[in-house]
Design an enzyme around this catalytic site. Structure first.
Site, PDB file in Angstrom:
ATOM      1  N   TRP A   1       0.812  -1.221   0.000  1.00 44.63           N
ATOM      2  CA  TRP A   1       0.000   0.000   0.000  1.00 44.63           C
ATOM      3  C   TRP A   1       0.844   1.268   0.000  1.00 44.63           C
ATOM      4  O   TRP A   1       0.344   2.342  -0.251  1.00 44.63           O
ATOM      5  CB  TRP A   1      -0.891   0.019   1.262  1.00 44.63           C
ATOM      6  CG  TRP A   1      -0.142  -0.372   2.502  1.00 44.63           C
ATOM      7  CD1 TRP A   1      -0.095  -1.624   3.049  1.00 44.63           C
ATOM      8  CD2 TRP A   1       0.712   0.446   3.314  1.00 44.63           C
ATOM      9  NE1 TRP A   1       0.734  -1.636   4.156  1.00 44.63           N
ATOM     10  CE2 TRP A   1       1.242  -0.369   4.347  1.00 44.63           C
ATOM     11  CE3 TRP A   1       1.082   1.796   3.283  1.00 44.63           C
ATOM     12  CZ2 TRP A   1       2.101   0.107   5.317  1.00 44.63           C
ATOM     13  CZ3 TRP A   1       1.949   2.267   4.248  1.00 44.63           C
ATOM     14  CH2 TRP A   1       2.449   1.433   5.244  1.00 44.63           C
ATOM     15  N   ASN A   2       2.123   1.169   0.347  1.00 45.10           N
ATOM     16  CA  ASN A   2       2.854   2.414   0.611  1.00 45.10           C
ATOM     17  C   ASN A   2       3.238   3.171  -0.662  1.00 45.10           C
ATOM     18  O   ASN A   2       3.383   4.385  -0.645  1.00 45.10           O
ATOM     19  CB  ASN A   2       4.068   2.166   1.514  1.00 45.10           C
ATOM     20  CG  ASN A   2       5.111   1.293   0.882  1.00 45.10           C
ATOM     21  OD1 ASN A   2       4.835   0.593  -0.088  1.00 45.10           O
ATOM     22  ND2 ASN A   2       6.314   1.334   1.408  1.00 45.10           N
TER      23      ASN A   2
ATOM     24  N   GLU B   1      12.239  -2.653  11.586  1.00 44.54           N
ATOM     25  CA  GLU B   1      11.864  -1.490  10.769  1.00 44.54           C
ATOM     26  C   GLU B   1      10.604  -0.858  11.357  1.00 44.54           C
ATOM     27  O   GLU B   1       9.569  -1.521  11.451  1.00 44.54           O
ATOM     28  CB  GLU B   1      11.596  -2.037   9.361  1.00 44.54           C
ATOM     29  CG  GLU B   1      11.172  -1.073   8.331  1.00 44.54           C
ATOM     30  CD  GLU B   1      10.701  -1.817   7.073  1.00 44.54           C
ATOM     31  OE1 GLU B   1       9.988  -2.828   7.181  1.00 44.54           O
ATOM     32  OE2 GLU B   1      11.054  -1.372   5.983  1.00 44.54           O
TER      33      GLU B   1
ATOM     34  N   SER C   1       6.351  -7.132   3.157  1.00 46.86           N
ATOM     35  CA  SER C   1       7.108  -7.458   4.374  1.00 46.86           C
ATOM     36  C   SER C   1       8.000  -8.681   4.169  1.00 46.86           C
ATOM     37  O   SER C   1       7.691  -9.570   3.369  1.00 46.86           O
ATOM     38  CB  SER C   1       6.139  -7.708   5.527  1.00 46.86           C
ATOM     39  OG  SER C   1       5.304  -8.792   5.200  1.00 46.86           O
TER      40      SER C   1
ATOM     41  N   GLU D   1      11.113  -7.892  -3.023  1.00 38.14           N
ATOM     42  CA  GLU D   1      11.553  -6.571  -2.560  1.00 38.14           C
ATOM     43  C   GLU D   1      10.950  -6.397  -1.171  1.00 38.14           C
ATOM     44  O   GLU D   1       9.763  -6.119  -1.042  1.00 38.14           O
ATOM     45  CB  GLU D   1      11.056  -5.476  -3.513  1.00 38.14           C
ATOM     46  CG  GLU D   1      11.599  -5.575  -4.932  1.00 38.14           C
ATOM     47  CD  GLU D   1      13.081  -5.253  -5.046  1.00 38.14           C
ATOM     48  OE1 GLU D   1      13.665  -4.732  -4.079  1.00 38.14           O
ATOM     49  OE2 GLU D   1      13.651  -5.541  -6.107  1.00 38.14           O
ATOM     50  N   LEU D   2      11.772  -6.577  -0.145  1.00 41.21           N
ATOM     51  CA  LEU D   2      11.230  -6.702   1.217  1.00 41.21           C
ATOM     52  C   LEU D   2      11.633  -5.530   2.108  1.00 41.21           C
ATOM     53  O   LEU D   2      12.132  -4.511   1.633  1.00 41.21           O
ATOM     54  CB  LEU D   2      11.691  -8.045   1.795  1.00 41.21           C
ATOM     55  CG  LEU D   2      11.425  -9.238   0.864  1.00 41.21           C
ATOM     56  CD1 LEU D   2      11.992 -10.521   1.436  1.00 41.21           C
ATOM     57  CD2 LEU D   2       9.953  -9.399   0.557  1.00 41.21           C
TER      58      LEU D   2
ATOM     59  N   LYS E   1      -2.049  -8.393  -7.809  1.00 43.61           N
ATOM     60  CA  LYS E   1      -2.849  -8.454  -6.576  1.00 43.61           C
ATOM     61  C   LYS E   1      -2.396  -7.275  -5.719  1.00 43.61           C
ATOM     62  O   LYS E   1      -1.400  -7.341  -5.011  1.00 43.61           O
ATOM     63  CB  LYS E   1      -2.572  -9.779  -5.867  1.00 43.61           C
ATOM     64  CG  LYS E   1      -3.692 -10.302  -4.983  1.00 43.61           C
ATOM     65  CD  LYS E   1      -4.075  -9.400  -3.845  1.00 43.61           C
ATOM     66  CE  LYS E   1      -3.095  -9.341  -2.708  1.00 43.61           C
ATOM     67  NZ  LYS E   1      -3.345  -8.206  -1.810  1.00 43.61           N
ATOM     68  N   PRO E   2      -3.133  -6.134  -5.812  1.00 40.78           N
ATOM     69  CA  PRO E   2      -2.708  -4.959  -5.034  1.00 40.78           C
ATOM     70  C   PRO E   2      -3.064  -5.119  -3.564  1.00 40.78           C
ATOM     71  O   PRO E   2      -3.857  -5.987  -3.197  1.00 40.78           O
ATOM     72  CB  PRO E   2      -3.527  -3.825  -5.657  1.00 40.78           C
ATOM     73  CG  PRO E   2      -4.756  -4.483  -6.187  1.00 40.78           C
ATOM     74  CD  PRO E   2      -4.372  -5.888  -6.573  1.00 40.78           C
TER      75      PRO E   2
HETATM   76  N1  NAD Z   1      11.759  -3.445  -0.822  1.00 37.03           N
HETATM   77  C1  NAD Z   1      10.754  -2.754  -1.324  1.00 37.03           C
HETATM   78  O1  NAD Z   1      10.779  -2.322  -2.476  1.00 37.03           O
HETATM   79  C2  NAD Z   1       9.511  -2.473  -0.505  1.00 37.03           C
HETATM   80  C3  NAD Z   1       8.587  -1.564  -0.992  1.00 37.03           C
HETATM   81  C4  NAD Z   1       7.436  -1.314  -0.236  1.00 37.03           C
HETATM   82  C5  NAD Z   1       7.242  -1.963   0.979  1.00 37.03           C
HETATM   83  N2  NAD Z   1       8.174  -2.843   1.416  1.00 37.03           N
HETATM   84  C6  NAD Z   1       7.991  -3.494   2.699  1.00 37.03           C
HETATM   85  O2  NAD Z   1       6.620  -3.884   2.865  1.00 37.03           O
HETATM   86  C7  NAD Z   1       6.215  -3.788   4.222  1.00 37.03           C
HETATM   87  C8  NAD Z   1       4.959  -2.991   4.364  1.00 37.03           C
HETATM   88  O3  NAD Z   1       4.042  -3.314   3.409  1.00 37.03           O
HETATM   89  P1  NAD Z   1       2.757  -4.220   3.745  1.00 37.03           P
HETATM   90  O4  NAD Z   1       2.328  -4.070   5.139  1.00 37.03           O
HETATM   91  O5  NAD Z   1       1.743  -3.953   2.698  1.00 37.03           O
HETATM   92  O6  NAD Z   1       3.379  -5.662   3.593  1.00 37.03           O
HETATM   93  P2  NAD Z   1       2.629  -7.030   3.566  1.00 37.03           P
HETATM   94  O7  NAD Z   1       3.667  -8.038   3.347  1.00 37.03           O
HETATM   95  O8  NAD Z   1       1.706  -7.216   4.697  1.00 37.03           O
HETATM   96  O9  NAD Z   1       1.684  -6.915   2.281  1.00 37.03           O
HETATM   97  C9  NAD Z   1       2.194  -6.725   1.000  1.00 37.03           C
HETATM   98  C10 NAD Z   1       1.246  -7.377   0.007  1.00 37.03           C
HETATM   99  O10 NAD Z   1       1.221  -8.767   0.259  1.00 37.03           O
HETATM  100  C11 NAD Z   1      -0.106  -9.198   0.432  1.00 37.03           C
HETATM  101  N3  NAD Z   1      -0.086 -10.323   1.353  1.00 37.03           N
HETATM  102  C12 NAD Z   1      -0.171 -10.309   2.709  1.00 37.03           C
HETATM  103  N4  NAD Z   1      -0.105 -11.572   3.173  1.00 37.03           N
HETATM  104  C13 NAD Z   1       0.038 -12.381   2.101  1.00 37.03           C
HETATM  105  C14 NAD Z   1       0.167 -13.789   1.928  1.00 37.03           C
HETATM  106  N5  NAD Z   1       0.172 -14.630   2.971  1.00 37.03           N
HETATM  107  N6  NAD Z   1       0.301 -14.275   0.666  1.00 37.03           N
HETATM  108  C15 NAD Z   1       0.295 -13.447  -0.390  1.00 37.03           C
HETATM  109  N7  NAD Z   1       0.171 -12.108  -0.295  1.00 37.03           N
HETATM  110  C16 NAD Z   1       0.050 -11.589   0.943  1.00 37.03           C
HETATM  111  C17 NAD Z   1      -0.849  -7.979   0.934  1.00 37.03           C
HETATM  112  O11 NAD Z   1      -2.229  -8.127   0.692  1.00 37.03           O
HETATM  113  C18 NAD Z   1      -0.191  -6.904   0.103  1.00 37.03           C
HETATM  114  O12 NAD Z   1      -0.751  -6.900  -1.188  1.00 37.03           O
HETATM  115  C19 NAD Z   1       7.393  -3.140   4.923  1.00 37.03           C
HETATM  116  O13 NAD Z   1       8.140  -4.125   5.578  1.00 37.03           O
HETATM  117  C20 NAD Z   1       8.220  -2.542   3.795  1.00 37.03           C
HETATM  118  O14 NAD Z   1       9.569  -2.370   4.050  1.00 37.03           O
HETATM  119  C21 NAD Z   1       9.294  -3.112   0.715  1.00 37.03           C
HETATM  120  O1  SSN Z   2       8.809   1.530  -0.191  1.00 34.96           O
HETATM  121  C1  SSN Z   2       9.521   1.114  -1.060  1.00 34.96           C
HETATM  122  C2  SSN Z   2       9.712   1.692  -2.407  1.00 34.96           C
HETATM  123  C3  SSN Z   2      10.180   3.078  -2.301  1.00 34.96           C
HETATM  124  C4  SSN Z   2      10.883   3.540  -3.533  1.00 34.96           C
HETATM  125  O2  SSN Z   2      10.745   2.960  -4.615  1.00 34.96           O
HETATM  126  O3  SSN Z   2      11.600   4.529  -3.409  1.00 34.96           O
END
Ligand code: NAD
Ligand code: SSN
Length: 509
Positions: free
Chosen positions: A177-178, A409, A256, A277-278, A201-202
């Site tokens: 979502w971010n 984090e 995550s 990308e975590l 799958k957003p």
């Molecule tokens: N490295 C990157 O580019 C990057 C970018 C953005 C966010 N993040 C990380 O994402 C985290 C925050 O985002 P979040 O809370 O939306 O993360 P999240 O892992 O909870 O959710 C991300 C996506 O995964 C889906 N999801 C959740 N559980 C799932 C499962 N069991 N199987 C399949 N899909 C599932 C969610 O619905 C959502 O679409 C932070 O840790 C952040 O650092 C990383």
């Molecule tokens: O949150 C992760 C992605 C941020 C970015 O692309 O700069």
């Protein structure tokens, strides 16, 4: 690009720029499968999308099932094999991406308004994200025509070694979502450029931005089934389907580390291509030799972009003895001046946190640090008068290594500061984490710049710079922050297979 990405640090906005136009025609209440706008097969079930600034329901989207996701995979497979997609040249695909890019650009204001409404991101940052996310569509439109093969000199006579790159097929893209737009375009742009088809799958928190950009893809003439969007608030079974389906050849996930590990494991049986990308735990080091004004500028941009909810956001600030007081003093003044409120306000720099879970995490981390005798010098409490998901921009010094703010984090507007004596200590502490996404440091000492840049165990380093993301640069992490790179010419790699063709018994004379 810096300005686009960091409306938070230097707003410079004008009233006309941030005036809302009311809810846009781009808002969809159906999902996209095989070129059709569809409802959930489970009795047309929906779920609500809420504005985190005030809790208002701003839309409803289909709560789709595993069977619906299967239909989307089938549509993507059929589209991949269809003449309409397969017979396109790289130039044709490039042109379609360019049309999509143009439409996104033309609808910047509407998309930004949707994004702000569902994510709480300040409107100037949302506009910045539209430009940033759209830069991936433009970049991959250009890269589509440069997916080159090789002819390698053979060790045997009358033989040629030809190497070509071919699309992997259907890719499933799971996004957070971010960055509700950029995380989709960074994946889908590369996949489509390579000739793949996708099922997106957003996040359940921000499906409206995803559907809006998908609508523009349809308007751009991208054939039916090439982009499918499945909305659900029950991600796990659909994620499992993506991992198990033999028709899905690749999974690209941003989110995550916990969910990333789960998907990695589930994809093992099918030996899928996986790009992860975590989360990060970015160090931000300020050395004695730093230009402190630049460092404070960079700290503001890196930490407070999207209210700290950015995977590359600085998480632990290490500040050297000699500049400690100056840096902390200047930073405090800048943080105190941040404008907090509903992201639709044109001068707002800090919006709400995305949801209750995130809010509880941030306040829990601060309470944990408080209980471990860290020193809260600014903020450190919720702001209920602004709304139930607002948290005060916070600065905490003397954060001990046992605090959750140090080990995990925070993903919120909290600056955690740790004092250090010398370079060795700073680098050791910076690397003292299983995460390795981004790292930042400020130094005017050239020797130190190269030494430290090489020693930081991260995928991306900002040297005297707090905003490092760009379509041209490879984005990704090491250690438990992920595998694969997005953006740049390397962003295509996850969507192509390398095929070697051995041409034997050739007659040259
Ligand atoms: N490295 C990157 O580019 C990057 C970018 C953005 C966010 N993040 C990380 O994402 C985290 C925050 O985002 P979040 O809370 O939306 O993360 P999240 O892992 O909870 O959710 C991300 C996506 O995964 C889906 N999801 C959740 N559980 C799932 C499962 N069991 N199987 C399949 N899909 C599932 C969610 O619905 C959502 O679409 C932070 O840790 C952040 O650092 C990383
Ligand atoms: O949150 C992760 C992605 C941020 C970015 O692309 O700069």
């Amino acid at each position: 690009m810096w300005r686009q990405l960091s409306g938070v640090a230097r707003t410079g906005s004008s009233l006309s720029l941030c005036r809302m136009r009311g809810f846009s025609a781009l808002v969809q209440d159906k999902a996209l499968v095989d070129g059709a706008w569809v409802e959930s097969s489970n009795a047309k079930a929906t779920f609500e999308v809420r504005n985190p600034a005030n809790g208002a329901v701003i839309g409803k989207v289909p709560n789709m099932t595993v069977a619906d996701a299967q239909k989307a995979i089938d549509a993507a497979k059929q589209a991949y094999e269809s003449k309409e997609w397969r017979s396109l040249t790289a130039k044709d695909r490039s042109n379609l991406l360019k049309k999509w890019h143009k439409l996104i650009e033309q609808h910047t204001q509407e998309i930004a308004e949707i994004m702000t409404a569902e994510s709480g991101k300040p409107i100037n940052e949302s506009k910045g994200e539209v430009a940033y996310g759209n830069a991936f569509v433009e970049w991959f439109a250009e890269e589509a025509r440069r997916i080159y093969g090789e002819i390698v000199p053979s060790g045997l006579p009358n033989r040629e070694i030809i190497v070509m790159k071919q699309p992997i097929g259907v890719a499933a893209l799971i996004t957070p979502w971010n960055f509700p737009l950029a995380m989709i375009t960074r994946k889908a742009g590369a996949a489509l450029a390579a000739g793949c088809t996708v099922v997106v799958k957003p996040s359940e928190d921000t499906p409206l931005t995803a559907l809006a950009v998908a609508k523009l893809a349809v308007d751009a003439g991208i054939p039916k089934g090439v982009i499918n969007v499945v909305t659900t608030n029950k991600a796990a079974p659909i994620g499992e389907l993506f991992c198990k389906s033999p028709d899905v050849r690749g999974i690209s996930f941003t989110g995550s580390t916990e969910v990333g590990k789960l998907l990695f494991r589930s994809s093992a049986d099918g030996i899928k291509r996986v790009c992860l990308e975590l989360g990060g735990n970015a160090p931000f080091i300020v050395f004695d030799s730093a230009d402190i004004e630049k460092a404070v500028d960079g700290a503001m941009a890196s930490k407070f972009r999207n209210c700290g909810q950015t995977c590359v956001s600085a998480n632990r600030f290490f500040v050297q003895d000699g500049v400690y007081d100056k840096f902390v003093g200047q930073l405090k003044k800048r943080v105190e001046a941040l404008k907090i409120g509903d992201g639709q306000g044109c001068d707002v720099q800090i919006g709400p946190l995305i949801n209750e879970m995130q809010f509880n995490k941030v306040s829990g981390f601060v309470e944990d640090a408080r209980s471990k005798n860290a020193n809260i010098i600014l903020g450190g409490q919720p702001l209920p008068d602004k709304g139930s998901l607002f948290y005060a921009p916070t600065i905490i010094t003397d954060v001990p290594p046992t605090a959750r703010l140090y080990t995990e984090e925070v993903f919120g507007p909290v600056v955690s500061i740790i004092r250090f004596r010398d370079e060795e200590e700073a680098v050791k502490k910076a690397n003292d984490t299983r995460r390795g996404l981004a790292g930042y440091f400020y130094s005017e000492n050239l020797q130190q710049v190269f030494r430290v840049a090489k020693r930081l165990e991260v995928g991306m380093v900002g040297v005297n710079e707090g905003i490092i993301s760009a379509a041209e640069a490879p984005f990704g992490g090491v250690k438990e922050s992920g595998v694969g790179r997005e953006g740049s010419k390397h962003g295509i790699d996850d969507y192509v297979d390398i095929k070697y063709i051995c041409m034997g018994n050739l007659k040259y004379d």
